[in-house]
Design a protein around this motif. Structure first.
Motif, PDB file in Angstrom:
ATOM      1  N   ASN A 326      38.975  27.371  31.782  1.00 46.48           N
ATOM      2  CA  ASN A 326      39.173  28.793  32.044  1.00 46.48           C
ATOM      3  C   ASN A 326      39.970  29.450  30.914  1.00 46.48           C
ATOM      4  OD1 ASN A 326      38.534  30.876  33.861  1.00 46.48           O
ATOM      5  ND2 ASN A 326      40.620  30.907  34.676  1.00 46.48           N
ATOM      6  N   TRP A 383      34.426  36.679  33.363  1.00 45.75           N
ATOM      7  CA  TRP A 383      35.628  37.363  33.839  1.00 45.75           C
ATOM      8  C   TRP A 383      35.487  37.702  35.322  1.00 45.75           C
ATOM      9  CZ3 TRP A 383      39.473  37.301  30.442  1.00 45.75           C
ATOM     10  CH2 TRP A 383      39.169  37.254  29.073  1.00 45.75           C
ATOM     11  N   THR A 384      36.609  37.616  36.044  1.00 45.02           N
ATOM     12  CA  THR A 384      36.602  37.965  37.464  1.00 45.02           C
ATOM     13  C   THR A 384      36.843  39.464  37.629  1.00 45.02           C
ATOM     14  OG1 THR A 384      38.988  37.601  37.726  1.00 45.02           O
ATOM     15  CG2 THR A 384      37.532  35.679  37.985  1.00 45.02           C
ATOM     16  N   GLU A 385      36.583  39.960  38.814  1.00 47.39           N
ATOM     17  CA  GLU A 385      36.793  41.379  39.100  1.00 47.39           C
ATOM     18  C   GLU A 385      38.258  41.763  38.939  1.00 47.39           C
ATOM     19  OE1 GLU A 385      34.692  43.807  39.678  1.00 47.39           O
ATOM     20  OE2 GLU A 385      32.962  42.471  39.442  1.00 47.39           O
TER      21      GLU A 385
END
Length: 593
Positions: A326, A383-385
């Motif tokens: 990550n 990418w996450t929210e």
């Protein structure tokens, strides 16, 4: 610079060439006379010549550690004087008196210069000259070594704030700056307050988006980004800085002012080139960050001939391999006019994602820019929210613009750029139109590889007339000065070689026949030797960790071993076929290398 704008500089250049020409001419004459007079034992004398040249390279590096730069030439100038004394045979008293007077005069003159060394004045076009023009500017530290002439300049108005947000209200304190060979190198982080500028620049983005625990900082300089990362909670950090003398400066002279960033147990310093460290380590990091690339206002192309082994397709793949599952990779550069560097960086990152089977690069690549800097953030996973929301908040607060495929073209940016196609080209370099853009762009922006690691080389000779019309001849030359210096130097070498080497041989050929094959034979040997030497120097810089070690090792070993070969060749003679077998062996080893 002024060669392209001031024709009188050609006269000064010619006089400089003459000054360098004379000692080399007379040195070559003295060596050549020995070779002619002692032709029957040429191998032994050539061995002595190359042995001296090989150890002379090591002596030069040793002197750079021990004495001031202005006095090195004085020590070296004693050597030919001693060699001349050894070669003379005095038969008359008058000759003895003349020789003694001459030698004594030379030695007294050298002693005088030793006590009154020549001052090295920086060019007015070097960045240190601008820094010393600031109010109350002074040089705090000077240090000379094979790594370069290092100077630290301080001034109450000298500040480091790259791409600082136009909406920022913070006070930017003064910072000392390190210059190497007169060129800006790195700011010294003397206070936590000075580090706040990174909170208000695009380079502070990764710490606002995701929690970072482990980090690799390449080109760490004097530790500005390193100390900032420690303040942000990083507890394991590898700092890579090839300038060993600068690291010593941090651990000693500036230890108290930098809060002992060198001695912090969370930081491990490595005196290696960035690519060498990447190839040697197997560690993985939450964040891998490169130093800010380019110069304010755009590069003038002086770096066009310098290799950068990190900014290549293979180098970026190595960076990718050093990321945690990550992890984030961050690359920042100055906004360049005309646009070149930002396009090449976007294309390199897009190509990297494509190599690692990422279909849509915009899912894992974020691009933000201020009025002066652009930062690329590449994540190994999408990418996450929440991370995208963090970035939106960061950019909105500091008035940074986001570059994305689905950005609203009608929205007004915070930071206007003079080039209306800047963002359009940047998007194309990342999207499906990348290959077409790289092929048809007026500058050479195709992806650099390890075989051609010249990231800052952008000139397309086929588009020279077009660029000259747009920017003006002198401005265009400055954009790619390094490239033009190479072309001009090569042209001068061709003319000089014809006048000084080939013309005398034509005259010799009239007196003696059969010189053509000999000329071709030794020309091929010389070209092959130089090409092999250059390639080994470049690649051994990767292996040994620094160009200094590569140059000294390769040149010394090649010269001394060549000398040994010359001495041994006396036993082989000119008859039979030993030279054919030897050339075959050399060719095989060259191919293997």
């Amino acid at each position: 610079f002024t060669l392209f704008t001031d024709p009188t500089q050609l006269v000064k250049l010619t006089l400089n060439y003459l000054l360098f020409f004379l000692p080399f001419l007379f040195a070559a004459l003295s060596i050549g006379l020995v070779f002619v007079k002692k032709a029957s034992k040429i191998g032994y004398y050539y061995f002595a010549d190359l042995l001296g040249a090989g150890f002379g390279g090591l002596l030069a590096i040793l002197l750079m550690w021990l004495v001031q730069l202005g006095t090195i030439s004085l020590i070296v100038s004693i050597l030919p004087l001693c060699a001349g004394l050894l070669n003379l045979k005095i038969t008359r008293r008058k000759e003895y008196i003349v020789l003694l007077s001459y030698s004594a005069g030379c030695l007294f003159f050298l002693i005088f210069l030793w006590n009154q060394p020549l001052s090295l004045k920086a060019s007015p076009y070097k960045s240190i000259s601008y820094a010393l023009d600031l109010p109350d500017a002074r040089i705090e530290v000077e240090n000379h070594s094979p790594y370069g002439y290092l100077q630290v300049v301080s001034s109450p108005v000298q500040r480091f704030a790259p791409g600082l947000s136009l909406g920022s209200q913070i006070e930017v304190p003064a910072s000392p700056v390190v210059f190497n060979n007169g060129n800006w190198y790195a700011p010294i982080p003397v206070s936590d307050k000075a580090l706040q500028v990174l909170d208000h620049s695009t380079m502070g983005a990764p710490f606002r988006i995701r929690e970072i625990r482990s980090m690799l900082q390449l080109g760490a300089g004097a530790g500005f980004e390193v100390r900032y990362a420690l303040l942000k909670g990083v507890n394991q950090l590898d700092a890579v800085e090839p300038h060993a003398v600068l690291i010593d400066l941090l651990s000693e002279t500036f230890a108290s002012q930098t809060d002992s960033v060198y001695n912090d147990p969370r930081v491990r310093w490595h005196s290696l080139s960035s690519r060498s460290f990447l190839e040697q380590t197997e560690a993985e990091y939450d964040l891998v960050q490169l130093p800010l690339l380019g110069t304010f206002g755009g590069s003038v192309g002086l770096n066009a001939l310098e290799e950068d082994w990190v900014l290549t397709r293979e180098g970026f793949q190595t960076l990718w391999n050093r990321l945690h599952e990550n992890g984030i990779m961050v690359v920042s550069c100055w906004v360049d006019m005309p646009q070149k560097m930002s396009i090449r960086l976007g294309a390199l990152l897009s190509d990297l994602l494509q190599q690692n089977q990422v279909s849509d690069p915009w899912n894992q690549l974020l691009v933000i820019r201020s009025w002066g800097t652009i930062t690329f953030l590449l994540s190994k996973n999408p990418w996450t929210e929440s991370e995208l929301s963090n970035l939106d908040e960061f950019c909105g607060k500091l008035q940074f613009d986001q570059v994305s495929a689905d950005a609203d073209p009608s929205s007004e940016p915070f930071n206007l750029i003079q080039d209306p196609y800047f963002e359009t080209n940047l998007k194309k370099s990342i999207g499906p139109e990348r290959d077409s853009l790289l092929t048809h762009f007026p500058f050479h922006v195709k992806l650099p590889t390890d075989n051609k690691p010249y990231f800052f080389q952008f000139l397309k000779l086929s588009r020279w007339q077009e660029q000259k019309t747009r920017w003006g001849e002198s401005r265009t030359a400055l954009l790619e000065l390094g490239y033009f210096l190479l072309v001009i130097t090569f042209a001068q070498l061709l003319v000089s070689a014809f006048a000084l080497v080939l013309l005398p041989l034509f005259k010799l050929k009239k007196a003696e026949s059969g010189k053509g094959p000999i000329l071709i034979y030794f020309s091929c040997l010389g070209v092959g030797y130089m090409f092999l030497e250059m390639v080994l120097i470049k690649y051994f810089a990767l292996y040994l960790g620094h160009p200094i070690y590569s140059v000294s090792a390769v040149i010394t070993v090649m010269l001394i071993s060549s000398g040994l070969g010359s001495m041994y060749s006396e036993k082989l003679g000119l008859h039979g076929k030993p030279h054919i077998r030897i050339l075959a062996i050399v060719s095989v080893f060259a191919v293997i290398y």
